[in-house]
Design a protein around this motif. Sequence first.
Motif, PDB file in Angstrom:
ATOM      1  N   ARG A 138       6.205  15.872  -8.304  1.00 39.24           N
ATOM      2  CA  ARG A 138       7.475  15.143  -8.366  1.00 39.24           C
ATOM      3  C   ARG A 138       7.252  13.836  -9.131  1.00 39.24           C
ATOM      4  O   ARG A 138       7.303  12.745  -8.582  1.00 39.24           O
ATOM      5  N   LYS A 139       6.982  14.003 -10.422  1.00 40.74           N
ATOM      6  CA  LYS A 139       6.532  12.896 -11.278  1.00 40.74           C
ATOM      7  C   LYS A 139       7.561  11.768 -11.401  1.00 40.74           C
ATOM      8  O   LYS A 139       7.191  10.599 -11.393  1.00 40.74           O
ATOM      9  N   ASP A 140       8.828  12.102 -11.556  1.00 40.23           N
ATOM     10  CA  ASP A 140       9.849  11.056 -11.719  1.00 40.23           C
ATOM     11  C   ASP A 140       9.934  10.172 -10.481  1.00 40.23           C
ATOM     12  O   ASP A 140      10.012   8.948 -10.585  1.00 40.23           O
ATOM     13  N   GLU A 141       9.906  10.809  -9.311  1.00 32.29           N
ATOM     14  CA  GLU A 141       9.933  10.040  -8.061  1.00 32.29           C
ATOM     15  C   GLU A 141       8.652   9.221  -7.916  1.00 32.29           C
ATOM     16  O   GLU A 141       8.689   8.070  -7.469  1.00 32.29           O
ATOM     17  N   ALA A 142       7.531   9.810  -8.302  1.00 31.43           N
ATOM     18  CA  ALA A 142       6.254   9.095  -8.233  1.00 31.43           C
ATOM     19  C   ALA A 142       6.312   7.842  -9.097  1.00 31.43           C
ATOM     20  O   ALA A 142       5.916   6.755  -8.665  1.00 31.43           O
ATOM     21  N   ARG A 143       6.824   8.001 -10.307  1.00 36.70           N
ATOM     22  CA  ARG A 143       6.921   6.864 -11.228  1.00 36.70           C
ATOM     23  C   ARG A 143       7.800   5.754 -10.624  1.00 36.70           C
ATOM     24  O   ARG A 143       7.456   4.582 -10.680  1.00 36.70           O
ATOM     25  N   ALA A 187       0.816  -1.224   0.000  1.00 40.71           N
ATOM     26  CA  ALA A 187       0.000   0.000   0.000  1.00 40.71           C
ATOM     27  C   ALA A 187       0.845   1.268   0.000  1.00 40.71           C
ATOM     28  O   ALA A 187       0.456   2.283  -0.589  1.00 40.71           O
ATOM     29  N   MET A 188       2.016   1.224   0.623  1.00 39.72           N
ATOM     30  CA  MET A 188       2.831   2.444   0.715  1.00 39.72           C
ATOM     31  C   MET A 188       3.281   2.936  -0.654  1.00 39.72           C
ATOM     32  O   MET A 188       3.424   4.136  -0.865  1.00 39.72           O
ATOM     33  N   TYR A 189       3.507   2.010  -1.582  1.00 40.12           N
ATOM     34  CA  TYR A 189       3.987   2.414  -2.907  1.00 40.12           C
ATOM     35  C   TYR A 189       2.948   3.269  -3.620  1.00 40.12           C
ATOM     36  O   TYR A 189       3.280   4.287  -4.228  1.00 40.12           O
ATOM     37  N   LEU A 190       1.696   2.852  -3.540  1.00 43.22           N
ATOM     38  CA  LEU A 190       0.617   3.607  -4.175  1.00 43.22           C
ATOM     39  C   LEU A 190       0.434   4.962  -3.504  1.00 43.22           C
ATOM     40  O   LEU A 190       0.375   5.996  -4.178  1.00 43.22           O
ATOM     41  N   MET A 191       0.365   4.963  -2.167  1.00 45.20           N
ATOM     42  CA  MET A 191       0.104   6.208  -1.451  1.00 45.20           C
ATOM     43  C   MET A 191       1.250   7.208  -1.620  1.00 45.20           C
ATOM     44  O   MET A 191       1.022   8.398  -1.835  1.00 45.20           O
ATOM     45  N   CYS A 192       2.475   6.726  -1.554  1.00 50.91           N
ATOM     46  CA  CYS A 192       3.614   7.619  -1.727  1.00 50.91           C
ATOM     47  C   CYS A 192       3.692   8.107  -3.173  1.00 50.91           C
ATOM     48  O   CYS A 192       3.936   9.296  -3.424  1.00 50.91           O
ATOM     49  N   GLY A 193       3.456   7.212  -4.111  1.00 51.54           N
ATOM     50  CA  GLY A 193       3.465   7.602  -5.518  1.00 51.54           C
ATOM     51  C   GLY A 193       2.427   8.665  -5.816  1.00 51.54           C
ATOM     52  O   GLY A 193       2.699   9.644  -6.511  1.00 51.54           O
ATOM     53  N   GLN A 194       1.230   8.483  -5.287  1.00 53.79           N
ATOM     54  CA  GLN A 194       0.165   9.466  -5.510  1.00 53.79           C
ATOM     55  C   GLN A 194       0.511  10.806  -4.860  1.00 53.79           C
ATOM     56  O   GLN A 194       0.256  11.862  -5.430  1.00 53.79           O
ATOM     57  N   MET A 195       1.102  10.740  -3.667  1.00 52.68           N
ATOM     58  CA  MET A 195       1.501  11.970  -2.988  1.00 52.68           C
ATOM     59  C   MET A 195       2.538  12.725  -3.824  1.00 52.68           C
ATOM     60  O   MET A 195       2.404  13.923  -4.064  1.00 52.68           O
ATOM     61  N   TRP A 235       8.403   5.078  -7.449  1.00 54.75           N
ATOM     62  CA  TRP A 235       7.680   4.407  -6.363  1.00 54.75           C
ATOM     63  C   TRP A 235       6.598   3.476  -6.918  1.00 54.75           C
ATOM     64  O   TRP A 235       6.446   2.346  -6.458  1.00 54.75           O
ATOM     65  N   LEU A 236       5.845   3.964  -7.885  1.00 52.07           N
ATOM     66  CA  LEU A 236       4.755   3.162  -8.440  1.00 52.07           C
ATOM     67  C   LEU A 236       5.281   1.946  -9.192  1.00 52.07           C
ATOM     68  O   LEU A 236       4.728   0.841  -9.062  1.00 52.07           O
ATOM     69  N   GLU A 237       6.358   2.119  -9.947  1.00 49.06           N
ATOM     70  CA  GLU A 237       6.933   0.974 -10.665  1.00 49.06           C
ATOM     71  C   GLU A 237       7.478  -0.069  -9.692  1.00 49.06           C
ATOM     72  O   GLU A 237       7.300  -1.276  -9.899  1.00 49.06           O
ATOM     73  N   ALA A 238       8.116   0.388  -8.614  1.00 53.29           N
ATOM     74  CA  ALA A 238       8.615  -0.550  -7.596  1.00 53.29           C
ATOM     75  C   ALA A 238       7.444  -1.282  -6.935  1.00 53.29           C
ATOM     76  O   ALA A 238       7.523  -2.484  -6.663  1.00 53.29           O
ATOM     77  N   GLY A 239       6.363  -0.553  -6.695  1.00 58.02           N
ATOM     78  CA  GLY A 239       5.180  -1.163  -6.088  1.00 58.02           C
ATOM     79  C   GLY A 239       4.539  -2.188  -7.011  1.00 58.02           C
ATOM     80  O   GLY A 239       4.107  -3.260  -6.564  1.00 58.02           O
ATOM     81  N   ALA A 240       4.501  -1.888  -8.304  1.00 56.00           N
ATOM     82  CA  ALA A 240       3.940  -2.836  -9.270  1.00 56.00           C
ATOM     83  C   ALA A 240       4.771  -4.114  -9.288  1.00 56.00           C
ATOM     84  O   ALA A 240       4.222  -5.222  -9.317  1.00 56.00           O
ATOM     85  N   GLU A 241       6.075  -3.955  -9.240  1.00 59.78           N
ATOM     86  CA  GLU A 241       6.973  -5.118  -9.232  1.00 59.78           C
ATOM     87  C   GLU A 241       6.738  -5.980  -7.985  1.00 59.78           C
ATOM     88  O   GLU A 241       6.634  -7.202  -8.074  1.00 59.78           O
ATOM     89  N   ARG A 242       6.610  -5.336  -6.826  1.00 56.46           N
ATOM     90  CA  ARG A 242       6.352  -6.068  -5.572  1.00 56.46           C
ATOM     91  C   ARG A 242       4.989  -6.753  -5.607  1.00 56.46           C
ATOM     92  O   ARG A 242       4.853  -7.891  -5.172  1.00 56.46           O
ATOM     93  N   ALA A 243       3.977  -6.040  -6.102  1.00 54.86           N
ATOM     94  CA  ALA A 243       2.623  -6.607  -6.163  1.00 54.86           C
ATOM     95  C   ALA A 243       2.598  -7.821  -7.080  1.00 54.86           C
ATOM     96  O   ALA A 243       1.981  -8.838  -6.761  1.00 54.86           O
ATOM     97  N   ARG A 244       3.292  -7.710  -8.221  1.00 54.21           N
ATOM     98  CA  ARG A 244       3.392  -8.843  -9.151  1.00 54.21           C
ATOM     99  C   ARG A 244       4.052 -10.036  -8.467  1.00 54.21           C
ATOM    100  O   ARG A 244       3.571 -11.160  -8.549  1.00 54.21           O
TER     101      ARG A 244
END
Length: 104
Positions: free
Chosen positions: A68-73, A54-62, A75-84
């Motif tokens: 801070r789009k590059d940092e958001a991306r 959950a932290m990856y989504l919430m931090c990415g959205q924040m 976080w979200l990509e790392a979260g997608a990898e973990r979720a997968r």
Amino acid sequence: MNKRLAFLEKTTADGSDDPLAWYGLAMEYRKLERWDEALQTFTTLRTRKPDYIAMYLMCGQMLDGIGRKDEAREWLEAGAERARAKGDSHALGEIESALATLDD
């Protein structure tokens, strides 16, 4: 001072390893628009409990919300990898939706 914030700050300062305490603290900082403290807390949680998806989504959205789009991306990509890796299709879908809304 916000009682919830004070409780979560004390709990994490006392060395709690409970991901909910760290996540709750990060979300409290986010709600208060204390962006740097929120990011620092999400980062600590990521180091301690990298499978807390959950932290990856919430931090990415924040990060996206504060431009801070590059940092958001990242976080979200790392979260997608973990979720997968965990087989968490629900979280993966939410993270992929957030990724799709990022401006290139």
